[in-house]
Enzyme design. Structure first.
Site, PDB file in Angstrom:
ATOM      1  CG  ASP A  25      32.315  22.295  57.107  1.00 31.77           C
ATOM      2  OD1 ASP A  25      31.732  22.443  58.194  1.00 31.77           O
ATOM      3  OD2 ASP A  25      33.444  22.765  56.872  1.00 31.77           O
ATOM      4  N   GLY A  34      20.856  27.182  59.215  1.00 33.33           N
ATOM      5  CA  GLY A  34      19.532  27.646  58.836  1.00 33.33           C
ATOM      6  C   GLY A  34      18.482  27.571  59.916  1.00 33.33           C
ATOM      7  CG  ASP A  93      31.103  31.444  61.186  1.00 37.28           C
ATOM      8  OD1 ASP A  93      31.863  30.474  61.260  1.00 37.28           O
ATOM      9  OD2 ASP A  93      29.862  31.322  61.188  1.00 37.28           O
TER      10      ASP A  93
END
Length: 594
Positions: free
Chosen positions: A291, A378, A449
């Site tokens: 991450d 993104g 998620d």
């Protein structure tokens, strides 16, 4: 990676032109030029080490040039890096004469069969290739570069190929439970005269494809190795100096590099043999996830959240810093990670093509990490502060050109699925559909998620409900999984089950299945969730969130149909080394790559 239509870039060596020129180098190059004055400072914040000369030259006196047939339809940066790593320079094919004059030719085919043949025919390359190969000149085809040698393909066809090898390229049959695309590390059955495969030694190599050619009496003289995945298909061919492989040597770690070395140094006395492996079938993958985000000082760091909260619970409330992206990725490659995933966890806020350090991380990681790289964060349509519109296809294309093999789409896939379930219409305009259409579904991962929503009964619940193994806080026996967007900050009116089924239909080739409730807890994966989703789709599912011990990996891979298990924090903090995970899985009789 044969499922994508041809796309031409604008750099030297790309062949022909395309109506999809908007994803060529020109637009993103302008962006880089606009940012070049600030690039040096931002580059330093990426914590990337740049090396101008990391290879040993092939020969001080001999020819050290490899001719590369690269038509710009996907990531071939790793092929280029592997060639340079072995000490060779690269000459890009620009004319048919470049093929005919080559001393050695590599064709790393990426794209769709029909579109690739169309380009080769229009530019006179097909005839030049047949002439070159017919003269028994050194040739190595990779993936689609193997398939095009056959008579025809059923992909959007039938479509005529180069007709050098008897046989038809067809799609894998998923009706018997085998997941398509065929993604991962599989075993080869190698013939005695395979030549460039002599160093494989019963070890796994990396495949990613939906179509394959089958061995027959007519092509048996060509076949140098086969692989089993539902049925026995052709993994490589060889006749004289002509070779082609269905797998990706540039993504098969040291074993794959040995294949390239054997091709590039055919007369050398390579005596070192790799340790004999025990590969027998498709391995379960262990994936390291990083991450990545900028911290409060502007440095790009690897972090890890606790239920998606990445800040330390201290007075300074600073972003948790667990290391430098390129260094960690390189270490995980050495430790035996089967893939490396970068998730730009603040990418939903910012314009990804403006994030030069993240693109640089990909470029420098791909120089020395020869396993698949996935990047997410993104990927969507975007209009910058100057009013310039960038399509999600342009954003994804820059990631591919920077070294990514797969891109991960999160929030935008949720919106696309909601619209598709509402209307029943595939518009083709979502980022998921655009990227899948151009680069193939094997290049698109959808990151889900979800969080649990506990309920006491199933009455009037419009989403898929399951009976949970562990009751909720008030004794609830049932739950559904609500999908979220924007880094888990916003819940959406769609369940994980409904989302997974929809994105497979829209063109996803793989699912990265997270769980907010389990994230950072170290108590194990959410088996209920992973079983639910892996049973619902026919594409590979990667289990994520919750790993805290080696036993958690064997549990999820035994109790569910997950194809891979991913972890982050336990690897970053060196609590559970990757090698220990694999040794444990082997003891549990779960096949892994060693």
């Amino acid at each position: 990676m044969e499922a994508a239509p041809f796309v031409s870039g604008s750099r030297p060596g790309n062949l022909g032109s395309s109506s999809l020129s908007s994803i060529s180098y020109s637009s993103s190059s302008l962006l880089f030029l606009r940012n070049k004055n600030s690039f040096r400072n931002r580059y330093q914040s990426a914590n990337v080490r740049y090396s101008r000369n990391f290879s040993v030259r092939a020969s001080s006196s001999g020819d050290s040039v490899v001719t590369l047939l690269d038509y710009g339809a996907g990531n071939v940066r790793s092929v280029r890096n592997a060639i340079k790593h072995l000490g060779f320079d690269i000459k890009d094919v620009q004319t048919p004469e470049d093929i005919l004059n080559a001393n050695r030719l590599i064709f790393p085919g990426v794209g769709a069969f029909a579109a690739a043949m169309d380009v080769l025919n229009k530019n006179g390359m097909a005839e030049a290739l047949c002439t070159y190969i017919g003269k028994d000149r050194p040739f190595l085809g990779i993936c689609l570069g193997l398939q095009l040698l056959f008579e025809s393909s059923e992909e959007n066809g039938p479509v005529k190929g180069l007709e050098l090898i008897p046989g038809v390229v067809g799609r894998f049959d998923s009706s018997s439970g085998f997941r398509v695309p065929h993604i991962g590390w599989n075993a080869l059955e190698v013939a005695s005269d395979s030549d460039i495969l002599d160093d494989i030694g019963n070890q796994h190599v990396y495949f990613v494809h939906s179509y394959r050619a089958l061995p027959s009496d007519d092509n048996k003289d060509w076949v140098s190795s086969t692989c089993n995945y539902g049925d026995k298909f052709i993994a490589s061919v060889r006749r004289g100096n002509v070779h082609a492989v269905q797998f990706h040597p540039e993504k098969s770690a040291d074993v794959g590099i040995s294949v390239l070395r054997r091709f590039l140094y055919p007369k050398s006395n390579i005596t070192k043999k790799p340790d004999e492996g025990k590969a027998t079938k498709l391995a379960k993958r262990v994936i390291a996830c990083l991450d990545v985000r900028t911290n409060d000082k502007g440095d790009l760091v690897v972090t890890k959240g606790d239920q998606y909260d990445v800040r330390e619970h201290t007075k300074g409330n600073e972003v948790r810093n667990l290391g430098k992206p390129v260094e960690l990725a390189g270490q995980y490659y050495k430790d035996g990670a089967d893939e490396v995933t970068f998730l730009n966890i603040t990418g939903f806020r910012d314009f990804p093509l403006g994030d030069l350090p993240m693109l640089q991380v990909l470029r420098y990681t791909s120089e020395n990490v020869f396993v698949p790289l996935t990047v997410g964060g993104g990927i969507r349509d975007f209009t910058d502060s100057n009013g310039r519109h960038y399509s999600s296809l342009e954003v994804a294309s820059e990631y591919f050109r920077s070294g990514a093999d797969k891109i991960s789409i999160g929030s935008d896939a949720v919106y696309a699925a909601e619209e598709y379930l509402r209307t029943g219409v595939k518009t083709g305009k979502s980022s998921l559909e655009q990227v899948s259409r151009v680069y193939g579904n094997q290049a698109v991962v959808v990151s889900i998620d979800p969080r649990r929503v506990y309920i006491k009964d199933t009455i009037d619940v419009e989403f898929k409900v399951i009976r949970v193994s562990n009751p909720g806080p008030n004794g609830e026996e049932y739950a559904w999984y609500q999908c979220t967007v924007n880094g888990g900050r916003e819940g959406r009116p769609i369940g994980a089950y409904e989302l997974a089924v929809a994105v497979e239909e829209l063109g996803a080739g793989e699912i990265l299945l997270n769980c907010i409730d389990c994230d950072g807890q170290g108590k194990g994966f959410d088996i209920d969730l992973i079983k639910l989703i892996s049973d619902a789709v026919s594409i590979p599912v990667i289990a994520s969130s919750g790993a805290g011990a080696v036993e958690h990996f064997s549990e999820v891979l035994k109790k569910t149909n997950a194809s891979a298990a991913l972890a982050a924090g336990i690897f970053h903090r060196k609590e559970v080394p990757i090698q220990c995970v694999k040794e444990h899985l082997l003891k549990e009789e779960i096949e892994v790559r060693i």
